[in-house]
Motif scaffolding. Structure first.
Motif, PDB file in Angstrom:
ATOM      1  N   SER A  76       0.834  -1.206   0.000  1.00 23.75           N
ATOM      2  CA  SER A  76       0.000   0.000   0.000  1.00 23.75           C
ATOM      3  C   SER A  76       0.873   1.263   0.000  1.00 23.75           C
ATOM      4  O   SER A  76       0.516   2.262  -0.631  1.00 23.75           O
ATOM      5  N   GLY A  77       2.017   1.231   0.700  1.00 19.42           N
ATOM      6  CA  GLY A  77       2.922   2.375   0.699  1.00 19.42           C
ATOM      7  C   GLY A  77       3.504   2.630  -0.682  1.00 19.42           C
ATOM      8  O   GLY A  77       3.635   3.771  -1.122  1.00 19.42           O
ATOM      9  N   TRP A  78       3.872   1.548  -1.388  1.00 23.85           N
ATOM     10  CA  TRP A  78       4.426   1.671  -2.733  1.00 23.85           C
ATOM     11  C   TRP A  78       3.389   2.254  -3.682  1.00 23.85           C
ATOM     12  O   TRP A  78       3.690   3.139  -4.475  1.00 23.85           O
ATOM     13  N   LYS A  79       2.144   1.766  -3.592  1.00 20.65           N
ATOM     14  CA  LYS A  79       1.078   2.279  -4.470  1.00 20.65           C
ATOM     15  C   LYS A  79       0.834   3.761  -4.216  1.00 20.65           C
ATOM     16  O   LYS A  79       0.670   4.543  -5.154  1.00 20.65           O
ATOM     17  N   LYS A  80       0.826   4.166  -2.960  1.00 20.52           N
ATOM     18  CA  LYS A  80       0.620   5.579  -2.627  1.00 20.52           C
ATOM     19  C   LYS A  80       1.769   6.420  -3.163  1.00 20.52           C
ATOM     20  O   LYS A  80       1.557   7.501  -3.722  1.00 20.52           O
ATOM     21  N   PHE A  81       2.986   5.937  -3.011  1.00 21.20           N
ATOM     22  CA  PHE A  81       4.160   6.642  -3.520  1.00 21.20           C
ATOM     23  C   PHE A  81       4.084   6.795  -5.039  1.00 21.20           C
ATOM     24  O   PHE A  81       4.283   7.885  -5.573  1.00 21.20           O
ATOM     25  N   ARG A  82       3.760   5.712  -5.731  1.00 17.36           N
ATOM     26  CA  ARG A  82       3.735   5.749  -7.204  1.00 17.36           C
ATOM     27  C   ARG A  82       2.645   6.647  -7.745  1.00 17.36           C
ATOM     28  O   ARG A  82       2.796   7.238  -8.810  1.00 17.36           O
ATOM     29  N   LYS A  83       1.518   6.774  -7.029  1.00 16.35           N
ATOM     30  CA  LYS A  83       0.437   7.651  -7.484  1.00 16.35           C
ATOM     31  C   LYS A  83       0.880   9.102  -7.547  1.00 16.35           C
ATOM     32  O   LYS A  83       0.343   9.888  -8.319  1.00 16.35           O
ATOM     33  N   SER A  84       1.863   9.473  -6.748  1.00 17.56           N
ATOM     34  CA  SER A  84       2.335  10.859  -6.732  1.00 17.56           C
ATOM     35  C   SER A  84       3.255  11.167  -7.920  1.00 17.56           C
ATOM     36  O   SER A  84       3.637  12.316  -8.109  1.00 17.56           O
ATOM     37  N   ILE A  85       3.575  10.172  -8.719  1.00 15.74           N
ATOM     38  CA  ILE A  85       4.487  10.336  -9.852  1.00 15.74           C
ATOM     39  C   ILE A  85       3.696  10.219 -11.152  1.00 15.74           C
ATOM     40  O   ILE A  85       2.894   9.285 -11.306  1.00 15.74           O
ATOM     41  N   PRO A  86       3.898  11.148 -12.093  1.00 18.73           N
ATOM     42  CA  PRO A  86       3.185  11.053 -13.379  1.00 18.73           C
ATOM     43  C   PRO A  86       3.412   9.684 -14.035  1.00 18.73           C
ATOM     44  O   PRO A  86       4.509   9.112 -13.952  1.00 18.73           O
ATOM     45  N   GLU A  87       2.407   9.150 -14.676  1.00 17.63           N
ATOM     46  CA  GLU A  87       2.467   7.787 -15.222  1.00 17.63           C
ATOM     47  C   GLU A  87       3.638   7.571 -16.179  1.00 17.63           C
ATOM     48  O   GLU A  87       4.249   6.501 -16.191  1.00 17.63           O
ATOM     49  N   LYS A  88       3.989   8.571 -16.963  1.00 17.44           N
ATOM     50  CA  LYS A  88       5.102   8.446 -17.907  1.00 17.44           C
ATOM     51  C   LYS A  88       6.436   8.221 -17.195  1.00 17.44           C
ATOM     52  O   LYS A  88       7.379   7.740 -17.777  1.00 17.44           O
ATOM     53  N   ARG A  89       6.505   8.587 -15.937  1.00 17.03           N
ATOM     54  CA  ARG A  89       7.762   8.523 -15.196  1.00 17.03           C
ATOM     55  C   ARG A  89       7.786   7.405 -14.155  1.00 17.03           C
ATOM     56  O   ARG A  89       8.642   7.379 -13.287  1.00 17.03           O
ATOM     57  N   ARG A  90       6.869   6.484 -14.216  1.00 27.87           N
ATOM     58  CA  ARG A  90       6.811   5.403 -13.238  1.00 27.87           C
ATOM     59  C   ARG A  90       7.759   4.259 -13.630  1.00 27.87           C
ATOM     60  O   ARG A  90       7.750   3.795 -14.760  1.00 27.87           O
ATOM     61  N   PHE A  91       8.569   3.849 -12.668  1.00 23.69           N
ATOM     62  CA  PHE A  91       9.538   2.784 -12.869  1.00 23.69           C
ATOM     63  C   PHE A  91       9.404   1.757 -11.744  1.00 23.69           C
ATOM     64  O   PHE A  91       8.692   1.982 -10.767  1.00 23.69           O
ATOM     65  N   LYS A  92      10.137   0.667 -11.860  1.00 22.23           N
ATOM     66  CA  LYS A  92      10.125  -0.361 -10.810  1.00 22.23           C
ATOM     67  C   LYS A  92      10.958   0.047  -9.604  1.00 22.23           C
ATOM     68  O   LYS A  92      10.770  -0.470  -8.517  1.00 22.23           O
ATOM     69  N   SER A  93      11.914   0.965  -9.808  1.00 24.16           N
ATOM     70  CA  SER A  93      12.708   1.484  -8.702  1.00 24.16           C
ATOM     71  C   SER A  93      13.130   2.912  -9.036  1.00 24.16           C
ATOM     72  O   SER A  93      13.114   3.319 -10.194  1.00 24.16           O
ATOM     73  N   TYR A  94      13.512   3.657  -7.978  1.00 32.60           N
ATOM     74  CA  TYR A  94      13.898   5.051  -8.117  1.00 32.60           C
ATOM     75  C   TYR A  94      15.199   5.292  -7.356  1.00 32.60           C
ATOM     76  O   TYR A  94      15.389   4.736  -6.270  1.00 32.60           O
ATOM     77  N   PRO A  95      16.096   6.109  -7.896  1.00 44.55           N
ATOM     78  CA  PRO A  95      17.352   6.378  -7.198  1.00 44.55           C
ATOM     79  C   PRO A  95      17.095   7.153  -5.906  1.00 44.55           C
ATOM     80  O   PRO A  95      16.136   7.912  -5.798  1.00 44.55           O
ATOM     81  N   ALA A  96      17.976   6.948  -4.943  1.00 50.27           N
ATOM     82  CA  ALA A  96      17.863   7.629  -3.657  1.00 50.27           C
ATOM     83  C   ALA A  96      19.253   7.802  -3.052  1.00 50.27           C
ATOM     84  O   ALA A  96      20.214   7.164  -3.480  1.00 50.27           O
ATOM     85  N   VAL A  97      19.338   8.655  -2.061  1.00 56.36           N
ATOM     86  CA  VAL A  97      20.556   8.835  -1.275  1.00 56.36           C
ATOM     87  C   VAL A  97      20.199   8.464   0.155  1.00 56.36           C
ATOM     88  O   VAL A  97      19.174   8.888   0.670  1.00 56.36           O
ATOM     89  N   LYS A  98      21.048   7.665   0.774  1.00 59.50           N
ATOM     90  CA  LYS A  98      20.785   7.191   2.133  1.00 59.50           C
ATOM     91  C   LYS A  98      21.860   7.698   3.080  1.00 59.50           C
ATOM     92  O   LYS A  98      23.046   7.704   2.738  1.00 59.50           O
ATOM     93  N   ILE A  99      21.426   8.132   4.269  1.00 57.20           N
ATOM     94  CA  ILE A  99      22.386   8.440   5.325  1.00 57.20           C
ATOM     95  C   ILE A  99      22.722   7.105   5.974  1.00 57.20           C
ATOM     96  O   ILE A  99      21.887   6.491   6.627  1.00 57.20           O
TER      97      ILE A  99
END
Length: 110
Positions: A76-99
């Motif tokens: 459910s968290g992944w679906k909510k996150f992906r809804k905030s991204i335009p459909e053309k830009r949806r991928f299976k993973s997204y780059p991030a920076v971690k502390i």
């Protein structure tokens, strides 16, 4: 704290780490023994705040590349996150920076 005496720098082999104790032996050991190895191995980059007047390390943090993916989140968290991204830009993973590591010297905590 007098911020004009605080310096931020990126750890490299040319810099000596000033005394540091955050009260956690694992974090202390990482900064003093492993952080430079992680930098040279391109695993993580460590940044250090030092007090040049008191000649000690105030804090440090290490950052590393990471990713956010469906396998790492609840469905459910992944679906909510992906809804905030335009459909053309949806991928299976997204780059991030971690502390990866974060430590503040005992005398500067709170």
């Amino acid at each position: 704290m007098d911020w004009k005496n605080i310096r931020l720098y990126r750890l490299d082999s040319n810099k000596t780490i000033l005394p540091f104790d955050c009260g956690d032996s694992d974090l202390n050991e990482f900064l003093l023994n492993d952080a430079l190895i992680y930098t040279e191995s391109l695993i993580a980059v460590t940044y250090i705040f030092e007090n040049i007047k008191n000649q000690n390390t105030v804090a440090f943090f290490s950052v590393m590349n990471d990713k956010i993916s469906a396998e790492q989140t609840n469905n459910s968290g992944w679906k909510k996150f992906r809804k905030s991204i335009p459909e053309k830009r949806r991928f299976k993973s997204y780059p991030a920076v971690k502390i990866g590591r974060l430590g503040v010297a005992v005398q500067y905590q709170n």
